[in-house]
Design an enzyme around this catalytic site. Sequence first.
Site, PDB file in Angstrom:
ATOM      1  N   HIS A 110       0.846  -1.194   0.000  1.00  0.00           N
ATOM      2  CA  HIS A 110       0.000   0.000   0.000  1.00  0.00           C
ATOM      3  C   HIS A 110       0.883   1.247   0.000  1.00  0.00           C
ATOM      4  O   HIS A 110       1.896   1.293   0.702  1.00  0.00           O
ATOM      5  CB  HIS A 110      -0.863   0.065   1.259  1.00  0.00           C
ATOM      6  CG  HIS A 110      -2.053  -0.855   1.251  1.00  0.00           C
ATOM      7  ND1 HIS A 110      -1.945  -2.205   1.141  1.00  0.00           N
ATOM      8  CD2 HIS A 110      -3.378  -0.591   1.354  1.00  0.00           C
ATOM      9  CE1 HIS A 110      -3.163  -2.742   1.181  1.00  0.00           C
ATOM     10  NE2 HIS A 110      -4.048  -1.785   1.303  1.00  0.00           N
ATOM     11  N   GLU A 136      -1.962   6.584  -0.351  1.00  0.00           N
ATOM     12  CA  GLU A 136      -3.375   6.666   0.039  1.00  0.00           C
ATOM     13  C   GLU A 136      -3.527   7.766   1.097  1.00  0.00           C
ATOM     14  O   GLU A 136      -4.083   8.820   0.855  1.00  0.00           O
ATOM     15  CB  GLU A 136      -3.859   5.312   0.583  1.00  0.00           C
ATOM     16  CG  GLU A 136      -5.309   5.335   1.067  1.00  0.00           C
ATOM     17  CD  GLU A 136      -5.679   4.088   1.886  1.00  0.00           C
ATOM     18  OE1 GLU A 136      -4.774   3.384   2.362  1.00  0.00           O
ATOM     19  OE2 GLU A 136      -6.892   3.858   2.067  1.00  0.00           O
TER      20      GLU A 136
HETATM   21 ZN    ZN Z   1      -6.216  -1.868   1.083  1.00  0.00          ZN
END
Ligand code: ZN
Length: 340
Positions: free
Chosen positions: A201, A204
């Site tokens: 990830h 974000e």
């Molecule tokens: Zn996620």
Amino acid sequence: MERRARDLSLLPKAHLHLHFTGSMRPTTLLELADKYGVHLPDALTGGHPPKLRATDERGWFRFQRLYDIARSCLRSPEDIQRLVREAAQEDVRDGSGWLEIQVDPTSYAPMLGGLIPALEIILDAVERASRETGLGMRVLVAANRMKHPLDARTLARLAVRYADRGIVGFGLSNDERRGMARDFDRAFAIARAGGLLAAPHGGELTGPSSVRDCLDDLHASRIGHGVRAAEDPRLLRRLADRGVTCEVCPASNVALGVYEKPEDVPLRTLYDAGVPMALGADDPLLFGSRLAAQYEIARRHHAFTDEELATLARQSVRASAAPEENKTKLLADIDAWLAS
Ligand SMILES: [Zn+2]
């Protein structure tokens, strides 16, 4: 004559960003909570997604707490099998032809007799659900960046050891504001050396620098989310040149307050820059919408034409770890959808 829009739940696609507990049907959560006497907060019973404002740490903590409560309702191998089977069924209903589900087996270990039993129960459930539904499914093992990098290394070794049982990738999740991607470079090196794709990830909750860290320090071939790369044209060019796919989850971004409204998610910016995307639902249990709905957002709020939506679907298939024959079949089915 005006033609009716093609049905997006019939558009074949690959689903590359779906978390384990987060994939649960809301009705199943209610049933399991009832079975185990778990008290669910209103945010998990209301039938519409809670507003979470995860861009501040309190909001993120609240999101994690809801996730933990939901996970605490998964206590037996049968619960795990049900979760995975229903996730596969929901995906098939939304036109998915390939699903990569993401899990940190550490979180399930206490309920299922330890780390290795937990992983084996999960992999068995995925294999069985795939057989029962006909949906191609694989697993990404995701380390938690709130934990020690040594834990991530242990997980990476385990993931490599079980690669022939359906694990195709290694991820890194949880609060991007904690720890540095670099702290996890050894774990990712182990995973890559073992043939797993790196899909952490990034981009974000924090800006373009977190995406750069995923590329520089973890040699990511896919980025979970990555949307904040839109703030840096040079980074967009780099992602496009290298063909690094961003697993973009529009409904999640809005539910967590990364963007205010669906039209603010920079789908057009990434698309026009040539960055491949694989739209994903992230945690439908908490965000209230599944895979096809993400493509609906692209159509409704960003005016993606059916040709462009088919391009997105192709990008998701190409970025998947599906065997070549599956990819060829899915790409042909996308062409057929467009020709319909
Ligand atoms: Zn996620």
